[in-house]
Design a protein around this motif. Structure first.
Motif, mmCIF file in Angstrom:
data_model
loop_
_atom_site.group_PDB
_atom_site.id
_atom_site.type_symbol
_atom_site.label_atom_id
_atom_site.label_comp_id
_atom_site.label_asym_id
_atom_site.label_seq_id
_atom_site.Cartn_x
_atom_site.Cartn_y
_atom_site.Cartn_z
ATOM 1 N N ARG A 30 0.813 -1.212 0.000
ATOM 2 C CA ARG A 30 0.000 0.000 0.000
ATOM 3 C C ARG A 30 0.850 1.267 0.000
ATOM 4 O O ARG A 30 0.357 2.361 -0.295
ATOM 5 C CB ARG A 30 -0.941 0.004 1.186
ATOM 6 N N SER A 53 0.480 6.089 -3.757
ATOM 7 C CA SER A 53 0.347 5.198 -2.611
ATOM 8 C C SER A 53 -0.699 5.732 -1.641
ATOM 9 O O SER A 53 -1.265 6.809 -1.848
ATOM 10 C CB SER A 53 1.692 5.067 -1.896
ATOM 11 N N VAL A 54 -0.943 5.000 -0.565
ATOM 12 C CA VAL A 54 -1.939 5.434 0.409
ATOM 13 C C VAL A 54 -1.534 6.738 1.098
ATOM 14 O O VAL A 54 -2.373 7.466 1.604
ATOM 15 C CB VAL A 54 -2.194 4.350 1.476
ATOM 16 N N ASN A 77 -5.488 -2.681 -2.238
ATOM 17 C CA ASN A 77 -4.370 -2.955 -1.337
ATOM 18 C C ASN A 77 -4.568 -4.278 -0.585
ATOM 19 O O ASN A 77 -3.600 -4.947 -0.225
ATOM 20 C CB ASN A 77 -4.170 -1.798 -0.362
#
Length: 130
Positions: A30, A53-54, A77
């Motif tokens: 993630r 990305s997160v 994810n």
């Protein structure tokens, strides 16, 4: 080195769809941004789409002008996978498609480019013809 593996390519007719997958076994998937790139015969590798990305989840994905409105990038994810949904495929989409984690130009300045990516997988072939 973390491995990201592409799959889902195939041979289709114009107007049809494919969904590509980019998968990794890393436990911190993630936290990787991911880019999709492609290389057509006789041409340079080019950026197709990138997703953050997160840690930058509010950032919009980027798309090459040639695929805007037809391709969608999204990630799961939980499945450690980034997908590239490709609709209304055209012969000009024929290429080997690659994914790469943390493309440098994407991470630094939001430019979805293959420049600086130092390792490539085998890719997955997409062939669009009538």
């Amino acid at each position: 080195q973390v491995q990201f593996v592409e799959s889902g390519g195939g041979s289709v007719h114009p107007g049809e769809s494919l969904r590509l997958s980019c998968t990794s076994s890393t436990s911190i998937f993630r936290y990787y941004s991911v880019g999709w790139f492609r290389q057509a015969p006789g041409k340079d590798r080019e950026g197709v789409s990138c997703i953050s990305s997160v840690t930058k989840s509010d950032s919009d994905p980027a798309y090459a002008d040639s695929v805007k409105g037809r391709f969608t990038i999204f990630r799961s994810n939980d499945e450690n996978t980034v997908y590239l949904q490709m609709n209304n495929l055209k012969p000009g989409d024929t290429a080997v498609y690659y994914c790469a984690p943390d493309p440098p130009t994407w991470v630094v300045d939001g430019n979805c480019s293959p420049d600086g990516v130092d390792s490539w997988g085998k890719g997955t072939l997409v062939s669009v013809s009538s």
